[in-house]
Design a protein around this motif. Structure first.
Motif, PDB file in Angstrom:
ATOM      1  N   MET A  63       0.816  -1.216   0.000  1.00  0.00           N
ATOM      2  CA  MET A  63       0.000   0.000   0.000  1.00  0.00           C
ATOM      3  C   MET A  63       0.848   1.264   0.000  1.00  0.00           C
ATOM      4  SD  MET A  63      -3.337  -0.591   2.314  1.00  0.00           S
ATOM      5  CE  MET A  63      -3.959   1.046   2.054  1.00  0.00           C
ATOM      6  N   GLY A  64       2.075   1.164   0.444  1.00  0.00           N
ATOM      7  CA  GLY A  64       2.976   2.311   0.425  1.00  0.00           C
ATOM      8  C   GLY A  64       3.281   2.808  -0.980  1.00  0.00           C
ATOM      9  N   TYR A  65       3.046   1.966  -1.984  1.00  0.00           N
ATOM     10  CA  TYR A  65       3.304   2.350  -3.370  1.00  0.00           C
ATOM     11  C   TYR A  65       2.060   2.889  -4.066  1.00  0.00           C
ATOM     12  CZ  TYR A  65       7.848   0.222  -2.942  1.00  0.00           C
ATOM     13  OH  TYR A  65       9.116  -0.058  -2.554  1.00  0.00           O
ATOM     14  N   GLY A  66       0.931   2.918  -3.381  1.00  0.00           N
ATOM     15  CA  GLY A  66      -0.280   3.499  -3.956  1.00  0.00           C
ATOM     16  C   GLY A  66      -1.400   2.485  -4.112  1.00  0.00           C
ATOM     17  N   PRO A  67      -2.540   2.967  -4.596  1.00  0.00           N
ATOM     18  CA  PRO A  67      -3.710   2.091  -4.678  1.00  0.00           C
ATOM     19  C   PRO A  67      -3.636   1.059  -5.808  1.00  0.00           C
ATOM     20  CG  PRO A  67      -4.264   4.293  -5.437  1.00  0.00           C
ATOM     21  CD  PRO A  67      -2.876   4.360  -4.897  1.00  0.00           C
TER      22      PRO A  67
END
Length: 105
Positions: A63-67
């Motif tokens: 999730m740290g890289y986006g949706p």
């Protein structure tokens, strides 16, 4: 080397597959080992918390890289689960998708 957005999405899909294999492989091992344990409640709960802890930790890292990578990882997790369940039931994947819940064995 420059990491593109598509590489991150494909890597997230692979991470989802890996997390699914760990989670459901651990569940399979738990179910097989449970009757032979001296302390089955402790074994069950430690396995449960370990599996869910690893799975949730992995998804939180993605999730740290986006949706979009998160959706890709979830798709990998879900597809491997569905594929494994269909193979366990002795059906093809398309047959498994058409079976209604009332027809399950």
């Amino acid at each position: 080397m420059i990491i593109s957005r598509s590489m991150i999405i494909f890597a997230a899909f692979g991470i989802g597959l890996f997390l699914s294999a760990l989670h459901f492989g651990g569940l399979w091992l738990t179910v097989r080992m449970l009757p032979r344990c001296k302390r089955p409640r402790l074994f069950f709960w430690s396995s449960y918390l370990g599996r869910y802890g690893i799975t949730l930790w992995g998804f939180s890292q993605v999730m740290g890289y986006g949706p979009l990578p998160f959706v890709s990882a979830f798709l990998g997790f879900y597809l491997l689960r569905t594929f494994a369940l269909a193979n366990h039931c002795g059906m093809g994947l398309l047959e498994f998708a058409r079976v209604k819940r009332s027809q399950w064995k």
